[in-house]
Write a protein that holds these residues in place. Sequence first.
Motif, PDB file in Angstrom:
ATOM      1  N   UNK A 179       0.855  -1.181   0.000  1.00  0.00           N
ATOM      2  CA  UNK A 179       0.000   0.000   0.000  1.00  0.00           C
ATOM      3  C   UNK A 179       0.896   1.238   0.000  1.00  0.00           C
ATOM      4  N   UNK A 180       0.496   2.245  -0.752  1.00  0.00           N
ATOM      5  CA  UNK A 180       1.264   3.498  -0.811  1.00  0.00           C
ATOM      6  C   UNK A 180       0.461   4.626  -0.194  1.00  0.00           C
ATOM      7  N   UNK A 181       1.137   5.493   0.564  1.00  0.00           N
ATOM      8  CA  UNK A 181       0.542   6.708   1.106  1.00  0.00           C
ATOM      9  C   UNK A 181       1.272   7.864   0.441  1.00  0.00           C
ATOM     10  N   UNK A 182       0.499   8.682  -0.283  1.00  0.00           N
ATOM     11  CA  UNK A 182       1.083   9.766  -1.070  1.00  0.00           C
ATOM     12  C   UNK A 182       0.307  11.056  -0.828  1.00  0.00           C
ATOM     13  N   UNK A 183       0.821  12.138  -1.390  1.00  0.00           N
ATOM     14  CA  UNK A 183       0.111  13.414  -1.384  1.00  0.00           C
ATOM     15  C   UNK A 183       0.311  14.065  -2.736  1.00  0.00           C
ATOM     16  N   UNK A 184      -0.626  14.876  -3.105  1.00  0.00           N
ATOM     17  CA  UNK A 184      -0.543  15.688  -4.316  1.00  0.00           C
ATOM     18  C   UNK A 184       0.430  16.830  -4.041  1.00  0.00           C
ATOM     19  N   UNK A 185       1.236  17.176  -5.029  1.00  0.00           N
ATOM     20  CA  UNK A 185       2.218  18.245  -4.837  1.00  0.00           C
ATOM     21  C   UNK A 185       1.558  19.569  -4.450  1.00  0.00           C
ATOM     22  N   UNK A 186       0.417  19.875  -5.030  1.00  0.00           N
ATOM     23  CA  UNK A 186      -0.287  21.110  -4.682  1.00  0.00           C
ATOM     24  C   UNK A 186      -0.831  21.039  -3.264  1.00  0.00           C
ATOM     25  N   UNK A 187      -1.325  19.874  -2.847  1.00  0.00           N
ATOM     26  CA  UNK A 187      -1.846  19.717  -1.490  1.00  0.00           C
ATOM     27  C   UNK A 187      -0.749  19.959  -0.459  1.00  0.00           C
ATOM     28  N   UNK A 188       0.456  19.522  -0.755  1.00  0.00           N
ATOM     29  CA  UNK A 188       1.576  19.751   0.157  1.00  0.00           C
ATOM     30  C   UNK A 188       1.809  21.248   0.320  1.00  0.00           C
ATOM     31  N   UNK A 207      -0.390  23.705  -0.312  1.00  0.00           N
ATOM     32  CA  UNK A 207      -1.552  24.319   0.334  1.00  0.00           C
ATOM     33  C   UNK A 207      -1.550  24.096   1.848  1.00  0.00           C
ATOM     34  N   UNK A 208      -1.013  22.971   2.269  1.00  0.00           N
ATOM     35  CA  UNK A 208      -0.953  22.663   3.695  1.00  0.00           C
ATOM     36  C   UNK A 208       0.194  23.404   4.388  1.00  0.00           C
ATOM     37  N   UNK A 209       1.005  24.111   3.595  1.00  0.00           N
ATOM     38  CA  UNK A 209       2.123  24.849   4.166  1.00  0.00           C
ATOM     39  C   UNK A 209       3.232  23.940   4.666  1.00  0.00           C
ATOM     40  N   UNK A 210       3.362  22.768   4.058  1.00  0.00           N
ATOM     41  CA  UNK A 210       4.347  21.792   4.502  1.00  0.00           C
ATOM     42  C   UNK A 210       5.608  21.846   3.645  1.00  0.00           C
ATOM     43  N   UNK A 211       6.710  21.455   4.221  1.00  0.00           N
ATOM     44  CA  UNK A 211       7.994  21.392   3.531  1.00  0.00           C
ATOM     45  C   UNK A 211       8.060  20.061   2.770  1.00  0.00           C
ATOM     46  N   UNK A 212       8.160  20.087   1.443  1.00  0.00           N
ATOM     47  CA  UNK A 212       8.193  18.836   0.673  1.00  0.00           C
ATOM     48  C   UNK A 212       9.291  17.873   1.117  1.00  0.00           C
ATOM     49  N   UNK A 213      10.450  18.388   1.519  1.00  0.00           N
ATOM     50  CA  UNK A 213      11.526  17.502   1.979  1.00  0.00           C
ATOM     51  C   UNK A 213      11.132  16.779   3.264  1.00  0.00           C
ATOM     52  N   UNK A 214      10.453  17.477   4.160  1.00  0.00           N
ATOM     53  CA  UNK A 214       9.994  16.874   5.412  1.00  0.00           C
ATOM     54  C   UNK A 214       8.880  15.864   5.142  1.00  0.00           C
ATOM     55  N   UNK A 215       7.983  16.207   4.245  1.00  0.00           N
ATOM     56  CA  UNK A 215       6.845  15.346   3.911  1.00  0.00           C
ATOM     57  C   UNK A 215       7.308  14.030   3.301  1.00  0.00           C
ATOM     58  N   UNK A 216       8.320  14.086   2.461  1.00  0.00           N
ATOM     59  CA  UNK A 216       8.808  12.862   1.821  1.00  0.00           C
ATOM     60  C   UNK A 216       9.351  11.854   2.825  1.00  0.00           C
ATOM     61  N   UNK A 217       9.713  12.312   3.993  1.00  0.00           N
ATOM     62  CA  UNK A 217      10.131  11.380   5.027  1.00  0.00           C
ATOM     63  C   UNK A 217       8.982  10.555   5.580  1.00  0.00           C
ATOM     64  N   UNK A 218       7.767  11.027   5.392  1.00  0.00           N
ATOM     65  CA  UNK A 218       6.582  10.338   5.913  1.00  0.00           C
ATOM     66  C   UNK A 218       5.727   9.696   4.824  1.00  0.00           C
ATOM     67  N   UNK A 219       5.923  10.100   3.575  1.00  0.00           N
ATOM     68  CA  UNK A 219       5.117   9.603   2.459  1.00  0.00           C
ATOM     69  C   UNK A 219       5.949   8.715   1.540  1.00  0.00           C
ATOM     70  N   UNK A 220       5.253   7.925   0.746  1.00  0.00           N
ATOM     71  CA  UNK A 220       5.947   7.126  -0.259  1.00  0.00           C
ATOM     72  C   UNK A 220       6.313   7.964  -1.474  1.00  0.00           C
ATOM     73  N   UNK A 221       5.529   9.013  -1.739  1.00  0.00           N
ATOM     74  CA  UNK A 221       5.806   9.870  -2.894  1.00  0.00           C
ATOM     75  C   UNK A 221       4.966  11.125  -2.823  1.00  0.00           C
ATOM     76  N   UNK A 222       5.417  12.131  -3.533  1.00  0.00           N
ATOM     77  CA  UNK A 222       4.586  13.296  -3.822  1.00  0.00           C
ATOM     78  C   UNK A 222       4.245  13.166  -5.297  1.00  0.00           C
ATOM     79  N   UNK A 223       2.976  12.942  -5.571  1.00  0.00           N
ATOM     80  CA  UNK A 223       2.495  12.729  -6.935  1.00  0.00           C
ATOM     81  C   UNK A 223       1.796  13.976  -7.452  1.00  0.00           C
TER      82      UNK A 223
END
Length: 124
Positions: free
Chosen positions: A80-89, A91-107
């Motif tokens: 199973x993969x847990x991902x986020x949309x690049x725009x959602x990241x 919009x959430x005000x999150x750091x993509x580098x930090x998010x990638x540590x918790x997600x399988x991908x930013x799609x």
Amino acid sequence: MPGPLVVFLHRGGWEDRYQAATLAVTAAAFGEQVTVALFFEPLRLWVAGRFDEGAPRAAAEARVTPLAEALEEARRELGLRVVACDTAVRLAGLDPDHVLGRLDAIDTLPSLWRAARAGRALTF
């Protein structure tokens, strides 16, 4: 075998997170390719390690496995993969580098849409 299942999770309530997580894990347990795409509050909670926040007392009484634990096990054992949309990241005000540590991908949303179109989509 049916095409992939994409679960779009954008509502932040525990009940929505529970339903999305349990359906995603169940589908993965049946051998289906599953992607859980997080948006808005569910994305923030996942990244912060607070995905189980707001669970009702009844969940503990019913011995419901913590949602994050179930998803993490399905990631490890079932693909199973847990991902986020690049725009959602963004919009959430999150750091993509930090998010990638918790997600399988930013799609991208188009890639998620193509996957859903080739299979099935659930929205919560």
